[in-house]
Design a protein around this motif. Structure first.
Motif, PDB file in Angstrom:
ATOM      1  N   ASP A   1      30.172  26.975  13.848  1.00  0.00           N
ATOM      2  CA  ASP A   1      31.423  26.781  14.575  1.00  0.00           C
ATOM      3  C   ASP A   1      32.577  27.416  13.832  1.00  0.00           C
ATOM      4  O   ASP A   1      32.499  27.693  12.634  1.00  0.00           O
ATOM      5  CB  ASP A   1      31.718  25.284  14.764  1.00  0.00           C
TER       6      ASP A   1
ATOM      7  N   GLU B   1      27.964  27.092  18.483  1.00  0.00           N
ATOM      8  CA  GLU B   1      29.417  26.949  18.596  1.00  0.00           C
ATOM      9  C   GLU B   1      29.801  25.908  19.650  1.00  0.00           C
ATOM     10  O   GLU B   1      30.726  26.131  20.449  1.00  0.00           O
ATOM     11  CB  GLU B   1      30.061  28.304  18.922  1.00  0.00           C
TER      12      GLU B   1
ATOM     13  N   GLN C   1      32.362  30.897  10.082  1.00  0.00           N
ATOM     14  CA  GLN C   1      32.203  32.214  10.666  1.00  0.00           C
ATOM     15  C   GLN C   1      33.010  33.282   9.956  1.00  0.00           C
ATOM     16  O   GLN C   1      32.756  34.463  10.130  1.00  0.00           O
ATOM     17  CB  GLN C   1      32.579  32.183  12.150  1.00  0.00           C
TER      18      GLN C   1
END
Length: 573
Positions: free
Chosen positions: A192, A161, A208
């Motif tokens: 990310d 991330e 995500q």
């Protein structure tokens, strides 16, 4: 399946060995599961229809000091990956160096903070050199386990991330080259959020959570590439003083169903969370500091103790439509409600002090000249100095994170992180000893202020606006070696009114072959629990966690030693 070509993202669908492949992934961290249970947890994951294991690699645990590396017993990553291969699971490795994962300092070792100019997660020379030294040890161990070499590793994630951090444009390329130059040749991935994909990516891409805008953004960056939701959160973590987080099973499964309906791949974070034993847990900084609990149950399909949940059964039913070759579900381990542990000995904190180091001004934990000059990572630090009058005591923002304050070893006040000002007895005469027992409750695990996560006293403490000096500092890091050293301390029979802070010793009797159990501490407010010298984690009466998971493999048949380090008095019954 050919091993000449690994996982490929060169078309709208992943291929592995040249054949179409859908990643049905699940995260289980070897460092959060007792090694004796690795096989059990991975077999339960495979029996749910998962084909790929994902795991982070915690730098802080593998390199506790500069030049000191640990890849043995609980941290035997190679054995863990090899077990996954034996069970027919593919592996996506996430070696960081920063991993977040709700770990103290995001899995970065605290000794990095001894460098006053340190800029974590950048190409700052001190950080880059440390990363290279770690990767020199780690990467050669996993290179032979890559897919094209006959192993199970089909992809490697670059950092974690970074788009939400993005302080150094050349950093991700540095990490990418650090992996490839040491022999990583499988597909590289990044992970990310939708609004930070552009600044965090190198090769491959992930999401995500499912969102139409996410899909459009990723498709614009990488057209005609397969989609992988790298971290679909099955639940969430908990912090002290807040409510327990849950995600309804139906909500989780409906999202996974939609991901699969769209032909996308997915990784469930977490499939089984386990426990952040010891002082592993991180903390939140925004909007205010809050430390995480040791349970990493995460409301995942497998519970903290490895039990099947409604999410597991719904997910297994869904995935059976995509993978018909399921092994049977392994039997559950037996759980036991043991008789209460009997506490019978007491040791005052003041009788347990094992290390002293003089200093003109207070030093943070990380800068203490202990552990081969690597500083103190976790636990407590006691700062003592002489005072000659009472007055107003100010800590500003220099207590990290909580301090108990004593005069002549009698408790006077609690200072928590910020402000806290205490007006003492102005007429106090003669020399007195002022003591501050400071607890590190966990370093922040993400955010842009990682460089500022020093613990202990990080600046001056003022008495009547004059900085205190000439401290004697005691490092109470609660490492196994420290706990072992307490056997030589002057323990006493438990008195009716024991002093606090202090240590309490007792016994837990386990009949026959030890079973899993949970330890509750009614009436005890705050501290740490050790079983046979192993740190189970912190307890705190404010919840939400009310019991610590105690795995059967941590227990002996017969007598087991229980030690409590209690830094606050018992609650009123």
């Amino acid at each position: 399946m050919s091993r000449k070509v690994g996982l490929s993202a060169n078309s709208s669908q992943f291929t592995l060995g040249g054949e179409p492949f859908r990643i049905l992934g699940g995260s289980i961290h070897y460092f959060r599961v007792p090694r004796a249970y690795w096989r059990d947890r991975l077999m339960k994951m495979k029996a749910c229809g998962i084909n790929t294991l994902t795991t982070y690699v915690p730098w802080s645990l593998h390199q506790p000091e500069r030049g000191v590396f640990n890849f043995h017993t609980q941290l035997d990553l190679i054995a863990y990956i090899s077990l996954a291969a034996e069970l027919g699971l593919w592996v996506i490795l996430r070696p960081g160096p920063y991993i977040s994962s709700e770990l103290d300092l995001g899995g970065l070792p605290s000794w990095l903070l001894r460098d006053g100019s340190m800029r974590l997660r950048t190409t700052h020379p001190g950080f880059a050199q440390a990363v290279n030294a770690f990767f020199d040890k780690l990467i050669p161990k996993v290179v032979p386990l890559q897919f094209k070499k006959g192993g199970p590793i089909i992809a490697v994630q670059v950092e974690n991330e970074y788009g939400s951090f993005a302080k150094d444009d050349s950093y991700m390329l540095f990490i990418k080259e650090a992996l490839e130059s040491r022999g990583i040749s499988e597909l590289l991935l990044t992970s990310d959020n939708h609004n930070t994909i552009k600044s965090g990516g190198v090769d491959g891409g992930t999401l995500q959570k499912l969102n139409q805008r996410d899909i459009q953004d990723l498709n614009a960056i990488q057209p005609n590439s397969p989609f992988l939701v790298m971290d679909y959160w099955t639940g969430w973590y908990d912090v002290w003083g807040d409510l327990h987080h849950v995600l309804p099973p139906e909500d989780m499964v409906s999202t996974v169903r939609e991901i699969l309906r769209r032909g996308m791949s997915v990784n469930l974070y977490m499939f089984h969370g386990g426990s952040s034993f010891g002082f592993m847990s991180g903390a939140l900084a925004d909007p205010s500091y809050k430390a995480l609990v040791p349970s990493y149950d995460y409301d995942a399909p497998l519970s903290e103790a490895g039990e099947y949940t409604p999410k597991y059964h719904l997910l297994r039913d869904l995935l059976s439509r995509y993978n018909s070759n399921f092994p049977d579900m392994p039997a559950l381990h037996y759980r036991e409600a043991y008789e209460p542990a009997i506490m019978y000995q007491h040791l005052s904190l003041w009788d347990a002090l094992s290390f002293t180091e003089g200093s003109l001004k207070p030093l943070s934990m990380e800068n203490l000249p202990v552990n081969n000059r690597n500083g103190q990572s976790y636990g407590y630090t006691l700062y003592e100095t002489s005072i000659f009058s009472g007055g107003s005591l100010k800590s500003g923002d220099n207590v990290r994170d909580r301090a108990l304050v004593f005069v002549d070893r009698s408790y006077i006040v609690l200072a928590i992180k910020t402000c806290k000002r205490h007006k003492g007895n102005q007429s106090l005469q003669g020399q007195r000893t002022l003591s501050l027992l400071v607890e590190n409750c966990g370093r922040v695990h993400h955010g842009r202020d990682l460089d500022k996560q020093h613990k202990g006293l990080v600046g001056d403490i003022l008495l009547n606006n004059i900085p205190l000096r000439d401290f004697t500092i005691y490092s109470l890091d609660m490492k196994p070696s420290f706990i072992d050293s307490l056997y030589q301390a002057p323990w006493k029979t438990l008195p009716e009114t024991p002093s606090f802070p202090g240590f309490f010793m007792g016994r837990l009797f386990a009949y026959g072959y030890p079973s899993d159990t949970f330890m509750r501490l009614p009436g005890w407010e705050k501290g740490v629990v050790f079983i046979n010298g192993l740190n189970l984690g912190r307890y705190w009466s404010i919840g939400p966690q009310q019991a610590l998971y105690l795995p059967g493999p941590f227990l002996n048949s017969g007598h087991n030693q229980v030690q409590l380090c209690t830094n606050w008095r018992l609650l009123e019954e």
